[in-house]
Design a protein around this motif. Structure first.
Motif, mmCIF file in Angstrom:
data_model
loop_
_atom_site.group_PDB
_atom_site.id
_atom_site.type_symbol
_atom_site.label_atom_id
_atom_site.label_comp_id
_atom_site.label_asym_id
_atom_site.label_seq_id
_atom_site.Cartn_x
_atom_site.Cartn_y
_atom_site.Cartn_z
ATOM 1 N N ASP A 121 8.283 62.814 86.822
ATOM 2 C CA ASP A 121 7.268 62.252 86.028
ATOM 3 C C ASP A 121 7.397 60.822 86.162
ATOM 4 O O ASP A 121 8.042 60.179 86.160
ATOM 5 N N GLU A 127 -9.943 65.052 85.444
ATOM 6 C CA GLU A 127 -8.487 65.072 84.697
ATOM 7 C C GLU A 127 -8.932 65.828 83.016
ATOM 8 O O GLU A 127 -8.352 66.595 82.150
ATOM 9 N N SER A 154 -0.072 64.579 81.015
ATOM 10 C CA SER A 154 0.420 65.713 79.648
ATOM 11 C C SER A 154 0.071 65.583 78.413
ATOM 12 O O SER A 154 -0.023 66.368 77.548
ATOM 13 N N ASP A 204 1.620 60.578 85.122
ATOM 14 C CA ASP A 204 1.677 62.399 85.295
ATOM 15 C C ASP A 204 2.067 62.315 83.467
ATOM 16 O O ASP A 204 1.593 63.577 82.470
#
Length: 182
Positions: free
Chosen positions: A124, A167, A132, A128
């Motif tokens: 990650d 996103e 998250s 990332d």
């Protein structure tokens, strides 16, 4: 009206099912670790949460709940292994408020020794982990300023406004406003 009554007059009992091993036979499991809260580190500045009076009141509410009921094992924290001062440590990337609350609950006398943690993959990236952080935020939604910090961070990772908007599930114009705010 019938739907509302169904929700407010919910009086069903769940019938006990088979044990976990029977139901989950043949199903793969990811590792869930039980860690001591003080063994976890918080990377300064990673979580964009504004630490104001409302933030600390929320931590206190969570701590009081943990004092009364313990730590809910179905709400694991998430972390990743990183180097700090030459040694491996587990840094929290999801569950900052829960970690602060469990430490406070322990200060108040809660007999909590360990809490559940899921480790993120080594591959990650910071982008990332930031995404998250954005999507795992269920307890208390980020305010506009906190969202602007996330948008600015993603922009610094080379993301376009359109990618950030996708996103964040918003318009590119809103992303532009967030970046201006940041």
């Amino acid at each position: 009206k019938a739907q509302i009554e169904g929700y407010t007059n919910f009086d069903r009992e769940l019938a006990p099912g088979a044990n976990v091993k029977t139901v989950m036979a043949g199903v793969k499991s990811r590792d869930l670790y039980q860690v001591k809260p003080n063994d976890l580190v918080v990377i300064e500045g990673f979580n964009p949460r504004t630490q104001d009076a409302a933030y600390f009141a929320g931590i206190e509410d969570l701590a009081q709940n943990m004092l009364a009921h313990g730590y809910m094992q179905d709400k694991p924290l998430s972390g990743y292994i990183t180097k700090s001062d030459g040694k491996d440590v587990i840094a929290v990337n999801d569950g900052h408020r829960r970690l602060a609350a469990v430490k406070r609950a322990i200060e108040l006398g809660a007999p909590i020794k360990t809490i559940p943690l899921v480790l993120k993959e080594r591959s990650d990236t910071m982008a990332d982990l930031t995404i998250s952080l954005l999507h795992s935020n269920e307890g208390l939604p980020f305010n506009m300023y906190e969202k602007s910090v996330i948008a600015k961070r993603l922009k610094s990772y080379g993301w376009s406004n359109a990618d950030i908007a996708k996103e964040m599930r918003c318009t590119t114009a809103f992303v532009g406003e967030l970046l201006t705010l940041a």
